[in-house]
Design a protein around this motif. Structure first.
Motif, PDB file in Angstrom:
ATOM      1  N   LYS A   4     -41.219  99.880  20.656  1.00 20.83           N
ATOM      2  CA  LYS A   4     -39.945  99.316  20.409  1.00 20.83           C
ATOM      3  C   LYS A   4     -39.861  97.952  21.156  1.00 20.83           C
ATOM      4  O   LYS A   4     -39.542  96.954  20.881  1.00 20.83           O
ATOM      5  CB  LYS A   4     -38.901 100.061  20.748  1.00 20.83           C
ATOM      6  CG  LYS A   4     -38.800 101.324  19.993  1.00 20.83           C
ATOM      7  CD  LYS A   4     -37.704 102.383  20.538  1.00 20.83           C
ATOM      8  CE  LYS A   4     -37.854 103.831  19.911  1.00 20.83           C
ATOM      9  NZ  LYS A   4     -39.062 104.558  20.568  1.00 20.83           N
ATOM     10  N   ASP A  55     -39.148 106.415  15.737  1.00 22.87           N
ATOM     11  CA  ASP A  55     -38.989 106.477  17.019  1.00 22.87           C
ATOM     12  C   ASP A  55     -40.676 106.247  17.583  1.00 22.87           C
ATOM     13  O   ASP A  55     -41.192 107.199  18.003  1.00 22.87           O
ATOM     14  CB  ASP A  55     -38.852 108.065  17.528  1.00 22.87           C
ATOM     15  CG  ASP A  55     -38.724 108.142  18.858  1.00 22.87           C
ATOM     16  OD1 ASP A  55     -38.331 107.542  19.684  1.00 22.87           O
ATOM     17  OD2 ASP A  55     -39.027 109.488  19.316  1.00 22.87           O
ATOM     18  N   PRO A 113     -43.222 104.517  19.908  1.00 18.53           N
ATOM     19  CA  PRO A 113     -43.144 103.888  21.039  1.00 18.53           C
ATOM     20  C   PRO A 113     -43.633 102.533  21.417  1.00 18.53           C
ATOM     21  O   PRO A 113     -44.225 102.394  22.358  1.00 18.53           O
ATOM     22  CB  PRO A 113     -43.381 105.141  22.111  1.00 18.53           C
ATOM     23  CG  PRO A 113     -44.544 105.902  21.355  1.00 18.53           C
ATOM     24  CD  PRO A 113     -44.321 105.737  19.948  1.00 18.53           C
TER      25      PRO A 113
END
Length: 412
Positions: free
Chosen positions: A214, A210, A212
């Motif tokens: 991506k 997770d 950020p």
């Protein structure tokens, strides 16, 4: 005699679809490069997309959050959707305007040049940042004191990378190598495959922990795929069919010598700019905290009365993480973060609540063998705090070094 080849309707439709997809990909590559987070046009483009979201798509909840540190905001996903739409429109307009039904091979190869220089810049930037505590500095006292179960998945990645200078250095070195290979035509295909391999691992970490980034990391992987697209058939024949194959290499030729010199000089200026601007991270040294450490409270005395470890008002640990930040962990495991002023000359520590000017505590500290004693005032109360200092090198994560031989796994 007319020797023009006959084209059937289905063939023309097939060719039109391929040309459309070709133009769409090229258009999207340029849109990504000129609107990504490293582009000076990114802010203007995001503002335009935000206007579309609110006034056309009626997405009133979308906001332009600046200084968020995240590249995966709601607005960022809208930027991707808008760019896809713009690339479709651009491809259709060019396709309809082109009466000669050109293949746009020259545009494709020029776009590959633009893409590989862009990816090279990104790889060098991130790579150099890892070579010297830029992106993943050694774990702070606050991170070392944090329970694994209380870490965020992203925090776990940063803790893992920060725990091993060697692994972080090699990760950065691989990214730098990939970036350098992309800068030259003879090594561009190998550089794209090399960089893609490195970036797939980065993208997987971003997705499954997770982090950020991506959208951006996925686009870098796709950009590498685009760079090798011109040699796709040659790679397929070599790796899959095991047939002799040769990568395309177009030697640059000029009708005037001064043109050749100008292009070569410009290329090396660009390379020098990439390296110098990216390698500035090598010379960054984070400010040192003279008293950095975790101070484990042995005795907490307030108004001449010793507080037991079960009393919630007592302190359990004092964490000095930087010259301007100090955390206090109470006996009930709650944490308070303070703005701090550390004066090593007068041996004093002042604590203020974040965004408040009121003094929370004013303490003098004194070293006695293995212990540090803080004395002073906390509000209107006098305090005396006897602590034992724990430095970074005292943590098992930092004490355990590399071993060639392990009779048993050291897994605690």
């Amino acid at each position: 005699m007319n020797t023009k080849p006959i084209t059937f309707p289905n063939q023309r439709k097939h060719n039109a679809v391929l040309r459309f997809l070709h133009l769409f990909v090229i258009s999207y590559v340029y849109l990504f490069i000129f609107t990504s987070q490293f582009s000076p046009l990114a802010g203007i483009h995001k503002s335009g997309v935000l206007w579309l979201c609110k006034n056309v798509f009626q997405q009133t909840q979308v906001e332009y959050i600046t200084m968020t540190g995240s590249g995966d905001t709601t607005l960022d996903y809208w930027v991707v959707l808008v760019n896809i739409g713009l690339a479709v429109v651009a491809a259709l307009v060019i396709l309809l305007a082109d009466k000669k039904q050109r293949t746009f091979k020259d545009l494709h190869w020029f776009t590959i040049v633009v893409a590989r220089y862009y990816v090279a810049m990104i790889m060098l930037s991130y790579g150099f940042a890892k070579l010297h505590d830029g992106q993943f500095p050694p774990n702070s006292i606050g991170r070392l004191e944090e329970k694994v179960g209380d870490m965020s998945p992203m925090g776990m990645v940063w803790a893992m990378m920060g725990a091993s200078t060697g692994y972080t250095f090699v990760s950065g070195l691989l990214e730098v190598i990939g970036g350098l290979l992309l800068l030259f035509r003879r090594t561009k295909t190998f550089g794209a495959l090399f960089s893609m391999t490195v970036m797939i691992n980065v993208a997987l970490l971003n997705f499954f922990y997770d982090v950020p980034v991506k959208i951006f990391s996925s686009h870098i992987v796709l950009s590498c795929l685009f760079i090798v697209s011109g040699d796709a058939m040659a790679l397929y024949r070599f790796f899959i069919l095991h047939q002799p194959s040769q990568l395309r290499f177009q030697k640059r030729t000029f009708d005037k010598k001064w043109k050749s010199i100008t292009v070569i000089a410009f290329k090396w200026l660009v390379i020098a700019f990439f390296i110098l601007s990216s390698s500035s991270a090598l010379f960054y040294t984070p400010p040192a905290a003279p008293m950095e450490g975790a101070y484990i409270v042995d005795k907490f005395i307030i108004n001449n009365q010793e507080i037991s470890c079960n009393d919630s008002i007592g302190w359990k640990k004092i964490l000095i993480t930087s010259p301007s930040r100090t955390k206090v962990i109470l006996n009930n495991d709650s944490t308070k973060t303070f703005q701090s002023v550390l004066d090593t000359e007068n041996k004093t520590l002042m604590l203020r609540k974040i965004d408040h000017q009121d003094l929370y505590a004013y303490l003098h500290y004194n070293s006695q063998k293995d212990s540090i004693i803080f004395t002073g005032n906390k509000g209107r109360d006098s305090v005396k705090i006897k602590t034992i200092r724990k430095k970074k090198e005292d943590y098992l994560l930092n004490k355990r070094s590399f071993h060639w031989i392990n009779e048993y796994p050291f897994n605690r």
